[in-house]
Scaffold this active site. Structure first.
Site, PDB file in Angstrom:
ATOM      1  N   ASP A  43      27.085  24.577  83.183  1.00  0.00           N
ATOM      2  CA  ASP A  43      26.580  24.045  82.315  1.00  0.00           C
ATOM      3  C   ASP A  43      27.066  24.725  80.568  1.00  0.00           C
ATOM      4  O   ASP A  43      26.915  25.580  80.603  1.00  0.00           O
ATOM      5  CB  ASP A  43      24.971  24.612  81.877  1.00  0.00           C
ATOM      6  CG  ASP A  43      24.301  23.599  80.526  1.00  0.00           C
ATOM      7  OD1 ASP A  43      24.970  22.682  80.537  1.00  0.00           O
ATOM      8  OD2 ASP A  43      23.453  23.484  80.836  1.00  0.00           O
ATOM      9  N   LYS A  65      25.655  16.675  72.367  1.00  0.00           N
ATOM     10  CA  LYS A  65      26.428  17.466  71.699  1.00  0.00           C
ATOM     11  C   LYS A  65      27.910  16.706  70.560  1.00  0.00           C
ATOM     12  O   LYS A  65      27.828  16.535  69.899  1.00  0.00           O
ATOM     13  CB  LYS A  65      26.058  19.284  71.812  1.00  0.00           C
ATOM     14  CG  LYS A  65      24.998  19.459  72.605  1.00  0.00           C
ATOM     15  CD  LYS A  65      23.820  19.359  71.508  1.00  0.00           C
ATOM     16  CE  LYS A  65      22.542  20.393  71.840  1.00  0.00           C
ATOM     17  NZ  LYS A  65      22.041  19.434  73.344  1.00  0.00           N
ATOM     18  N   TRP A 108      17.897  27.638  79.043  1.00  0.00           N
ATOM     19  CA  TRP A 108      18.669  27.066  79.367  1.00  0.00           C
ATOM     20  C   TRP A 108      18.818  27.361  81.192  1.00  0.00           C
ATOM     21  O   TRP A 108      18.670  26.689  82.182  1.00  0.00           O
ATOM     22  CB  TRP A 108      20.147  25.988  78.453  1.00  0.00           C
ATOM     23  CG  TRP A 108      19.216  25.508  77.952  1.00  0.00           C
ATOM     24  CD1 TRP A 108      19.560  25.384  76.446  1.00  0.00           C
ATOM     25  CD2 TRP A 108      18.770  24.052  77.710  1.00  0.00           C
ATOM     26  NE1 TRP A 108      19.086  24.472  75.584  1.00  0.00           N
ATOM     27  CE2 TRP A 108      18.392  23.971  76.452  1.00  0.00           C
ATOM     28  CE3 TRP A 108      17.796  22.940  78.890  1.00  0.00           C
ATOM     29  CZ2 TRP A 108      17.714  22.863  76.008  1.00  0.00           C
ATOM     30  CZ3 TRP A 108      16.865  22.315  78.176  1.00  0.00           C
ATOM     31  CH2 TRP A 108      16.832  21.960  77.076  1.00  0.00           C
TER      32      TRP A 108
END
Length: 331
Positions: free
Chosen positions: A142, A166, A66
């Site tokens: 993030d 999530k 990511w």
């Protein structure tokens, strides 16, 4: 699901959700809380568009897939980028030491991913960096896969962003916490829906927001506050879940986890079997036992157990019991 975002009823829902989020994270008054569309990946574009309008470069700590995507997107858009640190040399099994971070002289911000979902690598510190001229570098994080898993000092960050799917709510909503001094830096040429300043002034309602996802996220915030007892209680539960599973893996010669102990994720626990020819049998039997979604990401293979907030401790106990039984029968 079709409630007007301009109605008094939805405005009340939105305001309650923001107030509860602010209480949970103790968000300071000089931060705006934005409830946006596009997923966390959209922020890979929005961040440089908003923060590099007055020049400078985006600095990155890359610790997995990511972080790499965030860097690649900023480069693709033509922005100046600098790699401050990279854990690729150790196979992304440990985060770079803070003292090794190399910040560019023109750094406008430093971006990192606090928990790499796919690799199961979590930072055990919050980077604090300055440029060579002594200027503090805003930290952009993030937190898609570990936000709300425990307390966070929001004041240490310039921007925190997180996709909802999530620990917050349904996919389709992204939360961005942005410090006031980082607003108004975007050039007038970027789309209005990408401009943090315009989104903040409109209360995240420049256009129709994802109303149902916003509503359900608000219910999750209330659950964390009222049923769980806040983020410290949630953190204790998450620590217990992760420690149990890692202890079971470490006590076994059949299972192993590659991540350095200080950087083991509380949210995502990757593990491999000593004999990968048994992977398919493990997954099939796990499915039959009601233990789902244990297949590791295609880029890394093996297994991965995600222990997000909504996963009860009993599920971890069931997984550990299954793993022990499978090892006894197949090991």
């Amino acid at each position: 699901m079709e409630m007007s975002h301009r109605s008094d009823e939805f405005v009340a829902i939105a305001e309650r959700a923001e107030a509860d989020l602010r209480e949970l994270l103790a968000i300071p008054d000089n931060y705006k809380a934005l409830f946006l569309q596009g997923g966390a990946s959209m922020q890979f574009s929005m961040l440089p568009m908003n923060l590099l309008g007055q020049g400078g470069s985006a600095n990155f700590i890359q610790t997995g897939i990511w972080g790499k995507k965030a860097l690649s997107e900023a480069k693709r858009l033509g922005f100046s980028c600098h790699l401050a640190a990279n854990s690729e040399s150790n196979g992304h099994t440990a985060v770079p030491d803070e003292v090794t971070l190399s910040i560019s002289d023109d750094a406008a911000y430093l971006h990192y991913t606090s928990n790499e979902t796919i690799g199961g690598l979590e930072f055990n510190y919050t980077p604090q960096v300055t440029r060579s001229d002594g200027a503090a570098v805003p930290l952009v994080c993030d937190m898609s896969s570990n936000i709300l898993s425990g307390p966070v000092d929001v004041s240490e960050f310039g921007i925190i962003y997180a996709g909802a799917q999530k620990n917050i709510g349904p996919a389709g909503l992204t939360i961005v916490l942005v410090r006031d001094d980082l607003l108004g830096k975007a050039p007038s040429t970027i789309p209005s829906l990408f401009d943090y300043q315009m989104l903040a002034e409109a209360g995240s309602m420049v256009n129709t927001p994802p109303t149902y996802a916003w509503y359900l996220s608000g219910l999750v915030f209330q659950w964390l506050k009222n049923d769980i007892g806040g983020l410290e209680a949630m953190d204790a539960m998450n620590q217990r879940k992760a420690q149990k599973l890692y202890a079971a893996i470490d006590a076994s010669s059949f299972y192993s986890n590659p991540i350095a102990i200080p950087n083991r994720s509380r949210m995502n626990v990757p593990f491999v079997l000593a004999d990968d020819r048994l992977d398919n049998a493990f997954l099939q039997e796990a499915d039959e036992a009601g233990l789902l979604n244990l297949k590791g990401h295609r880029s890394v293979g093996g297994m991965r157990a995600s222990l997000y907030n909504a996963v009860p401790e009993e599920a971890v106990d069931a997984l550990i019991a299954f793993m022990a039984d499978f090892e006894q029968r197949r090991g």
